[in-house]
Every structure is written in C-alpha cells, then in structure tokens.
Design a protein around this motif. Sequence first.
Motif, PDB file in Angstrom:
ATOM      1  N   THR C  95       0.822  -1.216   0.000  1.00  0.00           N
ATOM      2  CA  THR C  95       0.000   0.000   0.000  1.00  0.00           C
ATOM      3  C   THR C  95       0.848   1.254   0.000  1.00  0.00           C
ATOM      4  N   THR C 166      -7.410  -2.026  -3.779  1.00  0.00           N
ATOM      5  CA  THR C 166      -8.370  -1.500  -2.804  1.00  0.00           C
ATOM      6  C   THR C 166      -7.958  -0.094  -2.387  1.00  0.00           C
ATOM      7  N   ASN C 167      -8.922   0.640  -1.866  1.00  0.00           N
ATOM      8  CA  ASN C 167      -8.609   1.896  -1.194  1.00  0.00           C
ATOM      9  C   ASN C 167      -8.825   1.694   0.294  1.00  0.00           C
ATOM     10  N   THR C 168      -7.875   2.194   1.051  1.00  0.00           N
ATOM     11  CA  THR C 168      -7.888   1.958   2.484  1.00  0.00           C
ATOM     12  C   THR C 168      -8.977   2.788   3.164  1.00  0.00           C
ATOM     13  N   TYR C 170      -9.626   4.267   6.714  1.00  0.00           N
ATOM     14  CA  TYR C 170      -9.077   4.487   8.041  1.00  0.00           C
ATOM     15  C   TYR C 170     -10.231   4.676   9.006  1.00  0.00           C
ATOM     16  N   MET C 451      -4.018   0.085  -2.002  1.00  0.00           N
ATOM     17  CA  MET C 451      -3.206  -1.111  -2.105  1.00  0.00           C
ATOM     18  C   MET C 451      -3.025  -1.400  -3.593  1.00  0.00           C
ATOM     19  N   TRP C 485      -8.639  -6.985   4.374  1.00  0.00           N
ATOM     20  CA  TRP C 485      -8.789  -5.758   5.159  1.00  0.00           C
ATOM     21  C   TRP C 485     -10.003  -5.809   6.077  1.00  0.00           C
ATOM     22  N   ALA C 489     -11.753  -1.648   3.736  1.00  0.00           N
ATOM     23  CA  ALA C 489     -11.140  -1.137   2.513  1.00  0.00           C
ATOM     24  C   ALA C 489     -12.247  -1.282   1.488  1.00  0.00           C
TER      25      ALA C 489
END
Lengths: 303, 321, 541
Positions: C95, C166-168, C170, C451, C485, C489
């Motif tokens: 990532t 993927t997009n994280t 948070y 990622m 994740w 994610a």
Amino acid sequence: MNQPSSPDAAAIRGRSLLGAMGQSLRLLTTDSFAVVGLAVLLLFVVIAISAPWIAPYEPFKAMMTESGRLNRLAPPSSAHLLGTTSFGNDVLSQFLHGFRVALLVGLVAAVAVGLISTIFGVVSGYFGGYVDDVLMRITDVALSIPTLPFSIVAVALLGPSVENIILVITILFWRNGARIIRSAVLTERERVYVKWARAAGASHLHIIMRHILPNIVRVIFLWVTMSVAFAVLTEASLSFLGLGDPTVISWGQMLNTAFSSGNLRTAWWWVIPPSLALVLLVSSLYLIGRAYEEQTNPRLRRR
Amino acid sequence: MRAYILRRLAQSVLVIWAVTTIMFFMFRVMPADPTAILLERGLSDEARNALLEQWGLTGSLWDQYVAYLGNLLVGDFGSSFLYRKPVWEVLTPLIINTLWIAVPGLLLGAALGAAIGTAVGWARRGGKLERTGIFLATVIRGVPNFVIGIALLTVFSSTLGWFPGFGMGDPGQNVGFARYFTLDFLHHLALPLIAVIIYFMPENLLLMRSGVVENRTEDYIELVRAKGVSQGRVAWHAARNSMLPLITWLFPALAETIAGIVVIEIVFSWPGVGRELVLAVTRQDYPVAQAAFFLLAVMIVLANLAADLVYGKLDPRVVYK
Amino acid sequence: MKNAFRRLALPVWLPVGIAAFGNVAAAQELGERVPDLQIAYYAADMGPMYEQSARVLSEEWSKLGLTFRMQPVQFSTFISNIMVGGGLEDMAVFTVGADPDRVDPTYWLHDLGACGARRNGAKWCDEAYSAKVREQREMVDQTQRIAAVKQAQQHFYDTMPWWPATNTVYGMVWNSDKWENVTSPAPVAAHEGLIDPWLSAKPKTDDRWFDWAHYEDVTTYNPLAEEGAVGWLRFVYDTFAKNNSKGETIPWAAASWEFTEPTNVKITLRQGMTFHDGEAVTADDAVFTINKVVELQPPAMSSRIANLAGAEKVDDLTFNIKLKTPDASFVTTVLPYAFILPEHLWANYEGDMVARDVVADGVAIGSGPFRFKTWRINEIHELETFKEHFQAPGYDGVRRLALGQADAIRSAMLSGTGDIATMVLPVAAMSDLATQNNHLDFLEIPSHGSMLVWLNNQKAPFTDPAFRKAMRVATSKERAAVEGWLGFAVPAGEGPVPKQLGMWYNADLPEITFDIEAARAALEQAGYGWDAQGRLHYPKK
C-alpha cells in the motif's frame, strides 16, 4: 584390541554410548515429575504429527458468515470449537498447527545445540591446553551476548523465517552447554580407568567414545532438554514481538496477532489456548530436566 | 590476587571489544535502509547521499568501523538517526525507567525465591510441601514472561480494574524527578514489577532449595542441631551456606534478566531501554540500537567479573592464580 | 470423515477437471511453462493485512494455472529495493498511504508511472504517457489540467501496467462523553497537522486536554529535520494553507495566493499573527524561511522543495515565491506543507540549522495553534493551546501518548485516559470498541490510500499486455477488501488515480468485473494453454 587383562579389562573397555543413553532414559521413569513431563511431551508430539489431519480448517482460511461477511471474533461454537480470530481464522486449526512449529523449532534447535556444545565441551575439556584456552575465550565472548536483544537484531537482520530462528537459537545456546559439558569432561578425564585405558594404549577417540561420553550422557541430555525449552521460549518471544515466520503459524504469533489487533483482553478463546500450551510444554521440559539434574548430582550440587 | 584481577579485567575488555565488533558488522550488513521513509516520500538521490554521509554511513566499512571504535572510546555513541540528538540523551531517561522495574523486581524476586526455597529445602524430603513447592516453581518457571504480563493485565487491569494497564503515569502529572515519588507512579509500577518478580523468582527458589538440601546433611548442621537450638536457626545455618552458589549465579542472571525485560516493557508499554531497542531495530535507528546492545553486553561482562571476584571473597577455599 | 476426504481430494481434482474440460491445445502446441512467480508484500510488522491480501489475491490468480512464491519484505527494504531500487522480481502487493499531498493526481500518474520516475518500481516506461503526465503538471488552468489528467488515465487503463486493488478505509474512535464535534478528515487519514478533527473538537467536560492515544513518538521539533511529511510539528509551526475535510486547500497563515506568472506565486499573509514569544509574523520571516530551505536543501524536505527557486519580499505582509518550472500541484502539495520559522530566533544561529536541537535551545517556537510544552521520549508530548492564534481550538491543549502497542491504546481508550485514537488499532478493532462501549464513537475515514498490484513490466510474462489484462480480470478486489482488510477497505476504481480524488478521477473508464473464466478465455485467445497438470504455458513461439 588385544589388551592385558589386568588391571581390569572391563573398566578399560568402558561402556557403550547407546547403553548409557538407554540407561539414563530408564532412570527418568523413576521420577514421577519426569513421568508427568514425558506424558505431556508425548501427547504434544502426537498432536503435532497429526495436526494437518485433525485441524478442521486451513489455518489461514477466512471464515465467512452466511450473509457473506467475515466471521470475526466469534466465540466458541460447534462450528468453531475455539472460536475465530479477528481475521476470521479458525483458532483451533491455528492452535493445532502451532504444535508443529513449537516442536520443530524446539527439537531441531536442541539437537543442533546439543551437538555443538558436546563437541566444544569434549574437545575443550579432554584436550585442555591451548585448545581449551581458545575455545573458552570464544565461549566467554558468546556468553556476553545478551540473549533476547541479540535474537531480535539477528532475526531482523536475517529475515524472519523458521530456519533463521533455529539458527539464531543455536548460535545463542551452545555456549552455556559447552561450559557445563566441559566441566563434566574435566571430572571424567581424571578418573582412574581413563588413565588405565590410556596406559593400555587406547586411542583418544576410543576413550572419548567409550569412557567420557557414556558417563556424561546425562549432562548432555539435561542440556538438550533445557535447550528444547529455551528454544521454544525464544521462538515464542520473537514471534510475540512480531519477528516470527509469517508463513507458518506459531503460538507466539497467535498471541502477537491478538495483542497487536488489540483483542488481548476480550478474545479469551484466542489467547488462552496458545498461552496454556506454551506453559505446559516448557514446564514439562523443565520437569524432565529437573529429573536429570537430580540424577547427575545426587547431592544436588550445581556448578 | 591483584594479578588475577588485572588479568580478568584485561579479558573483560577483550570480550567487550569482540562483542562490539560482532555487533557493528551485524548492523552494517543489515539489508535495511534508514532512509526508507523519506525515499517513499520522494527523497532524491543526492539528498539521500548527503544524509548517509551525515550519519557516517559512507566510506569503506573498515573506515566506519575505526571511526566507530574511536568514538566509543571517548563514550560517544553518535547521534540517533531518528531523534537527531546524541544517543546518550535519548537513552539516559529510558535506562532510569528500566532500572525502576528491574532492580526492585530482581531483588524482591531473589529474596522471595531464597526465602521460599529455604522453606522447601528444609521440608521433609518427599513430603507434600517439598513436592508441591518444586512442582509449582518448575511450572511457573515455564511460563513465558509475556504470558505472565498478559495474565496480570487481564486479571488486575481489565477485569478487576485495580491497576492501570499501561505506561508510567497518567498524563498531566508531575514532570521531572518528582514524578518518581508520586502514588500515581507507584500505581503504574505495581504490575510490571510483579511480572518481573514472578519471572525471576522460581529459578532462585529452585537453586536455594537445592543448596539447602545439600547442606542439611553436612556434619556442621548436625553439630548445630546437637547444640539444641531451634529448627529455624538450624535452617538459617543451612541457608546461609547455600547463599554462595546463589550469589554467584545471581550476577550473570541479573544481567541476562534485565535484557529479557524487553518483553515485559512492551507488554506494559513501559518506556524503558528494552522497548526502545526493539523500536530502534524496526526503525533502523542503528546508533540507538547499537548503544543499547553495547550497554547490555557491558553489563553482562561486568556481572560475570563481579561474580568471580565475589565468589573468591566469600569462599576462602578459592585461591587466585 | 467422508467430508474430510472430499476436502482433501478437491484441490487435486479441480485443476485436472478444468484441464480436461477446457483443454483444447495439446501439450506439443504449447511453449514453455510460465515459471513460478514471486509476490513481494509488506512483512507482518506492518500489520497482517498485506499477507492476508497477497494470499487471497494469489489464490484467485493461481486458478489461471500459475504458482506463486510468497515473499514478505520489511517496509524499509521494500522501499529501497523495490520501490526506488528497481528490484521488483515479479509482482508486489503493497500500500501507499493517504498522505495529504497525494490528493493531487501527480503522485499517482507521474511519480508512480512515468519513465524514469524515482518511485516507478513497476518499471513501466511509455514515452507518450510520460509526456502527457509531465505536461499536466505545468497546466495552471484547472479545466485544461483535468482533461489532460483524465486522458492520461485512459492511456494507463488501456495499457494496464499495474492497478490498484483497494482503497484503504481508516478510522478513528473517540470518547463522545467528553468530546463533541469530532469531524472526519477524509480523504486524508487523520494525520496530525490537519484541521479535522484536531482543531474543531470541543470539550464537553472540565477535562480540557485532548489526549491522543498514539503509537509512536515524535522525533524532533525542528521542522527542517522532521521526517514525517505532515507531522505533529504543523501544530506548532503554521503553514501557509491547510487541507480541510472537503479535500480543499484553504487559506491559513496565507490569506490569499495567486499565480502572477506560471513560475511566480504572490502570497499575502494573514494580518495580526504572532509567534509564541509575542513577536509579529511578517513577510520577512516567510522569505527568510523559504530562502533558508532552498539554500540548505534539508534532505527530509527534498521531495517538496525541489521546485522552489527562492522568495522575495514585496511588503510587510506580501512576498513572491519563485518556482523553477510551472507547477500546478504547488498549491496542494507545497502550501499546506511549507512552514514559517521566526527569523529573530534563527538568523543568528551559527551551527547546522538542520541538526539544531530546538527543544534544548528553547526555540521550539512557531506561530501555530499550539505551543510546545513538554516531551518525554517515547512517553508523552504536550502542546498547550496558543490562545492568540486565529483558529485556537476551544480547549487547553493536546497530548500525544506514545504507547507503542495496540493493547495499551485500547486500554487507554476504555479507561478514559485517551480521548481519541486514530492509528495502530486496526480499523475493525476500533469499530468493535465503539460498538461495545457507550462512551466511544467511531467514524470511518474513506481515503485515497491504496493497495497496489505491481508487475515487473520488463520481464515476461508481464511484458505481454494480454497477460497483464488477464491478471487484472482475475484480481478479486472484493476478496482483498473483505478478507484482507476485514471489510475496512473498498474495491478501488479503474486506472491509477483513486476515485476518492473526486474531480481528478476519470469515471468514464469501464469497470472490469472479476471473472476467472473470462481471464482464462483471454489467455487462451492470446495463445496460452495448459498442460495435463493444469499449469499455464506460454504460447508457442
């Protein structure tokens, strides 16, 4: 070999190494604590061997619920006897595979440690002189290396894998064993039948194999047993610090995952099994080791 | 006697040099790169080289080694890559923090172990007390120290709520030296301290027990017993003579245990030197990691030296050559 | 028992069955076997998500008849060997973080993809594409730039050198009994130095210190030496602009800015600002700082300041920044980053300014919303509110507790010692905490952190676009998001630019659906085939 029958042919011939090993193993069974330890150890070995067959799932397989979500942190149920981890892995399966790693690391490292410390100890103790001086200075240096910090640095350096962890453990624990075995050899060397054998023209190898080794076999066994325990402990500590081999699953690692994901205090089903197994394994090794100690020193003299 | 001490001293220096050298090369062949975080953010090649030069990581390995040894001789560990200040400044407060759990923990562990060990050793051989004592001590000795920590935290911090679960003090408390004398500090100290005691006690106990068992059959004990003094006093005589192996064992064990406290510091978030060592290794802050490692090694060497000398002082049979 | 047997038997029969059904090409028509491929990923010390993600992704890819070698790599080694060192063997799954400057598309398009760009670890080089992404950087006109950026994404999509999986997401968890108005900093992770949630939070009780239960220590209070690009120090030292929760760059110490020429930005400072020691903030301080930075080229700052040529004063509150080349990303990447040092405390300093220990010298002084108070190494940092600041928060100060491990953070949040936690704890654990405890609230922060799946574009089989595209079709973003994740994610969009970047994202790129059969068909079409063991072979030469 053709030797004079006097003073005592049998004493000069010495004992067979295997015989001495068998004898000292038999002696173990007279100590009830050691029997408990051996029983636990045997059980662990059986579980370790059969782990892939009795584990209900792949240790890293993610469990899904019926609605397609990850089945995280599920408490024990009939489908997952020990619940699941925060990654939806089956705790029981991971736990069972942990037996393999613990015993693999413990046994391989201990055999390596036993071998190296025996060679060092016997050569140093038996030949004495400069060889002894040099070898003992090397152990001096090795003894000044702080154990856990060294393993942390070394594993970080070599990369986290089971092989490297075994290597580091071997590098660390041969030194104490070499010391202990050397002092046992020093005592044996002075025995009168060794002098007789020598006078009768026996070779160094013969004396070492038939007189020295059979008589220090308990000391070696003691040290190997303790090394298994140290190796298991060291692997567990390293894995707990996040330096374990990520491709296999060990108990220390299970605890590390529980710890680093912040589930240590709630997911008891995830924390208790590996902790308990570690305690059982190491304690039973210590119980066996203690029996050897009582044997080696009837008066319980140490050092 | 003096010649012996001098020889042992020279040997110790040699050992320290060897350990330092091994450690230096270990850190230098590490494949890790202390500039990685900056690289990920787009550090240029020239800037990277400037940084490496500033950290003394350029030039041949041999030159670096000579420079390192030279600095070490004058007590200069260099500057931390991460904190950009002298390693001494970084480590000193952390060393003090570690000593706070290590020294009382080890002393109490040794004292408790010796006391219980005497009782167990003096008990009837093969009796209930002896067997339970040995069994428990051996089992507790087999508990990894992080399991001790986890158990203490779970029971006394999360379940019962008697003790705080991390750190050295609540935020907003006293700063400076005064903080060590507050109730808040003691409250935070309790659990890690107990963990060290539990970790350290069983081996002392077993060693002491062996010593007492060994001594109780000696003639002089029979003599004391014949004088008609109380059982307690007789036991004390046996215990006193069992101290010797315990003490010689204690010094190196102390040093080794301090090195092992790393794990306890991490479990309890105790800002000590061991925790910093682990962090420094993962962050490639070599100067800090090297210095922490060096100090631990020196401590072990000194402890071994002290053990040898004390042994000679206590045991009149030892003749120095 | 029967079940167990079937489970064991399945993996053996599956490939054989597939081979029997789908096999058209006889063995002699095939080329060499595609060799085992290595997948490098962040080792477990960065968290178990990478291992888990790499594992599920490769599970799907192996259905194409491929075999993988899993290679965990420590973060720093990964960066220096693979990302900038050109050492990518076959594939990587890793990532990149949701840094504030990455809301500008240049990082995604240029830095990770242009020929010869330092962080182009996938070793892809397409001159036409590289020219496009270099040009967009210099387009100060935004409409024009958006069009160019979207075109570059199309080009990238058509070539498919690598792709995001993927997009994280948070998260942050905070004590809602004690604090309110804790706002999301999305799409940026809750990095320190932002407005949200740090400056906007309001206390509900008498405890007016905002305690941040954090993992790591801050390493310095000298902004010239600071390694974190957006760190804690931006609380103490004001920047010219800040990013808000809408992803916009808003005026901060600078009241306004304007490109007077493509390489000249005129900046006007806010009126009435003072440093923590009471001295006024003037254009002299800003000009001094920028020129010093340009002169010293502190390594830690090198990526952001490389394009700065210098600054000159216009009047007390106005000055010009000169750029070496036109740079459209200047506003989003430099203005929220560059800080102002007090000239009167720095101008006469004799030693190496980058190495200055400002805490020891008592000059950890800026003009920011917080004033430095205490720092105990690896334990705690305290910053008290600077009441004279134009956006001083409505509480007394902020503390950062360097707790070093997740369990302590959790415990701090439960006991009320910590007021907010944003890092270390896995997002799922934060969410759980909030569900189980009434006094804690949880907020998801969907971010542009991504990622990525990287391929070595200079090595077979990845030199073949057909192969790359088949791999893309066989990439289960969904599984990576859910299993790797834990659902925290989201499957990434198409092309290199994260869809969280809003206007910069090319939403017209057709979505590629995950389909193993289609991927196999595509490989077959390109001449690949499978042997009796179901292993993939190259087309016959």
